[in-house]
Design a protein around this motif. Structure first.
Motif, PDB file in Angstrom:
ATOM      1  N   ASP A 120      44.500  24.403  42.917  1.00  0.00           N
ATOM      2  CA  ASP A 120      44.200  24.287  41.487  1.00  0.00           C
ATOM      3  C   ASP A 120      44.393  25.597  40.737  1.00  0.00           C
ATOM      4  O   ASP A 120      44.517  25.598  39.516  1.00  0.00           O
ATOM      5  N   ALA A 121      44.415  26.709  41.455  1.00  0.00           N
ATOM      6  CA  ALA A 121      44.563  28.023  40.817  1.00  0.00           C
ATOM      7  C   ALA A 121      45.499  28.886  41.665  1.00  0.00           C
ATOM      8  O   ALA A 121      45.048  29.713  42.460  1.00  0.00           O
ATOM      9  N   PRO A 122      46.822  28.698  41.528  1.00  0.00           N
ATOM     10  CA  PRO A 122      47.777  29.422  42.365  1.00  0.00           C
ATOM     11  C   PRO A 122      47.763  30.929  42.163  1.00  0.00           C
ATOM     12  O   PRO A 122      48.268  31.671  43.009  1.00  0.00           O
ATOM     13  N   PHE A 123      47.163  31.399  41.071  1.00  0.00           N
ATOM     14  CA  PHE A 123      47.078  32.832  40.833  1.00  0.00           C
ATOM     15  C   PHE A 123      45.699  33.390  41.180  1.00  0.00           C
ATOM     16  O   PHE A 123      45.389  34.533  40.863  1.00  0.00           O
ATOM     17  N   GLY A 124      44.857  32.558  41.831  1.00  0.00           N
ATOM     18  CA  GLY A 124      43.553  33.030  42.246  1.00  0.00           C
ATOM     19  C   GLY A 124      42.459  32.742  41.239  1.00  0.00           C
ATOM     20  O   GLY A 124      42.663  32.004  40.276  1.00  0.00           O
ATOM     21  N   PRO A 125      41.277  33.311  41.436  1.00  0.00           N
ATOM     22  CA  PRO A 125      40.105  33.016  40.601  1.00  0.00           C
ATOM     23  C   PRO A 125      40.367  33.262  39.116  1.00  0.00           C
ATOM     24  O   PRO A 125      40.797  34.353  38.742  1.00  0.00           O
ATOM     25  N   PRO A 126      40.135  32.276  38.285  1.00  0.00           N
ATOM     26  CA  PRO A 126      40.365  32.431  36.850  1.00  0.00           C
ATOM     27  C   PRO A 126      39.518  33.552  36.248  1.00  0.00           C
ATOM     28  O   PRO A 126      38.406  33.817  36.699  1.00  0.00           O
ATOM     29  N   ASP A 127      40.092  34.190  35.249  1.00  0.00           N
ATOM     30  CA  ASP A 127      39.411  35.179  34.411  1.00  0.00           C
ATOM     31  C   ASP A 127      39.121  36.514  35.102  1.00  0.00           C
ATOM     32  O   ASP A 127      38.581  37.422  34.482  1.00  0.00           O
ATOM     33  N   LYS A 128      39.496  36.659  36.391  1.00  0.00           N
ATOM     34  CA  LYS A 128      39.360  37.961  37.039  1.00  0.00           C
ATOM     35  C   LYS A 128      40.689  38.703  36.934  1.00  0.00           C
ATOM     36  O   LYS A 128      41.749  38.104  37.077  1.00  0.00           O
ATOM     37  N   PRO A 129      40.670  40.009  36.676  1.00  0.00           N
ATOM     38  CA  PRO A 129      41.915  40.759  36.506  1.00  0.00           C
ATOM     39  C   PRO A 129      42.838  40.630  37.718  1.00  0.00           C
ATOM     40  O   PRO A 129      42.389  40.576  38.864  1.00  0.00           O
ATOM     41  N   LEU A 130      44.135  40.590  37.434  1.00  0.00           N
ATOM     42  CA  LEU A 130      45.154  40.450  38.473  1.00  0.00           C
ATOM     43  C   LEU A 130      46.260  41.463  38.210  1.00  0.00           C
ATOM     44  O   LEU A 130      46.697  41.628  37.067  1.00  0.00           O
ATOM     45  N   ALA A 131      46.705  42.130  39.262  1.00  0.00           N
ATOM     46  CA  ALA A 131      47.786  43.100  39.110  1.00  0.00           C
ATOM     47  C   ALA A 131      49.050  42.394  38.620  1.00  0.00           C
ATOM     48  O   ALA A 131      49.426  41.345  39.141  1.00  0.00           O
ATOM     49  N   PHE A 132      49.697  42.983  37.633  1.00  0.00           N
ATOM     50  CA  PHE A 132      50.875  42.367  37.033  1.00  0.00           C
ATOM     51  C   PHE A 132      51.950  42.076  38.065  1.00  0.00           C
ATOM     52  O   PHE A 132      52.541  40.986  38.076  1.00  0.00           O
ATOM     53  N   GLU A 133      52.230  43.018  38.956  1.00  0.00           N
ATOM     54  CA  GLU A 133      53.301  42.808  39.933  1.00  0.00           C
ATOM     55  C   GLU A 133      52.989  41.661  40.895  1.00  0.00           C
ATOM     56  O   GLU A 133      53.889  40.954  41.359  1.00  0.00           O
ATOM     57  N   THR A 134      51.697  41.450  41.176  1.00  0.00           N
ATOM     58  CA  THR A 134      51.306  40.326  42.032  1.00  0.00           C
ATOM     59  C   THR A 134      51.551  39.006  41.317  1.00  0.00           C
ATOM     60  O   THR A 134      52.128  38.074  41.879  1.00  0.00           O
ATOM     61  N   ALA A 135      51.117  38.929  40.068  1.00  0.00           N
ATOM     62  CA  ALA A 135      51.348  37.720  39.276  1.00  0.00           C
ATOM     63  C   ALA A 135      52.839  37.449  39.125  1.00  0.00           C
ATOM     64  O   ALA A 135      53.287  36.291  39.189  1.00  0.00           O
ATOM     65  N   LEU A 136      53.625  38.498  38.947  1.00  0.00           N
ATOM     66  CA  LEU A 136      55.068  38.343  38.795  1.00  0.00           C
ATOM     67  C   LEU A 136      55.679  37.734  40.044  1.00  0.00           C
ATOM     68  O   LEU A 136      56.521  36.830  39.962  1.00  0.00           O
TER      69      LEU A 136
END
Length: 201
Positions: A120-136
């Protein structure tokens, strides 16, 4: 020069393609330029992407050190374009391009202590900061899904890659309000000019 990271800059449909499109006029060597030549723009782009790509990612994007992360971001951006421009043009993926792409995805993620991901959340826990390169990297990997591969397109006006999310896959331009209107204006000018030449010829 500082870039205005407006909604138009996020016409690719997903973060990975928006990032690929930071190279402007990519297919025109004489006029091509890179909006990430200044690493500070990567931080500003990530801040804008946190807003314009919130529905995709669901987390604010951070850049801890733009100078340090710039080589990874640029390498992943270029390998993404090299791999996916072919299917966008109706051609098959290339094994060599795939190998380079996967290496750069791994490099962007390697060493990060991120929480990825759930169905349900392929980028991990919602609303917690994520490194841009990881999201990319996560966004770029999602382009390998068959449903995304078949919706990849190239804007005939500017050459940007975009994901056609329209119901019947009929979208022609990356941004109708910009490239669509420019193309229509050019066609109208040519028709008007031809009609004038016939009148006075």
């Amino acid at each position: 020069m500082t870039v205005a990271w407006t909604a138009h800059r996020f016409s690719g449909g997903i973060l990975a393609l928006d990032t690929t499109n930071t190279v402007v006029l990519r297919c025109d060597p004489a006029r091509r330029f890179d909006r990430f030549d200044d690493p500070a723009e990567i931080s500003r782009f990530a801040a804008a992407a946190s807003i314009f790509r919130h529905q995709e990612i669901g987390r604010p994007l951070t850049v801890a050190d733009a100078d340090a992360v710039a080589p990874k971001v640029r390498a992943l951006r270029e390998s993404t374009d090299a791999l996916f421009r072919r299917p966008a043009a109706g051609k098959p993926l290339e094994a060599d391009a795939m190998a380079g792409f996967l290496r750069h995805c791994a490099t962007a993620i390697d060493g990060r202590e991120e929480l990825l991901a759930t169905a349900d959340a392929p980028f991990g826990p919602p609303d917690k900061p994520l490194a841009f390169e990881t999201a990319l990297a996560v966004s770029a990997l999602s382009l390998l899904l068959p449903a995304n591969l078949k919706r990849l397109k190239i804007c005939p006006n500017c050459g940007w890659l975009f994901l056609d999310k329209s119901r019947n896959s009929s979208r022609l331009w990356c941004d109708m309000s910009v490239c669509g209107n420019r193309t229509k204006a050019r066609h109208h000018y040519r028709r008007t000019r031809m009609q004038g030449e016939k009148t006075y010829g």
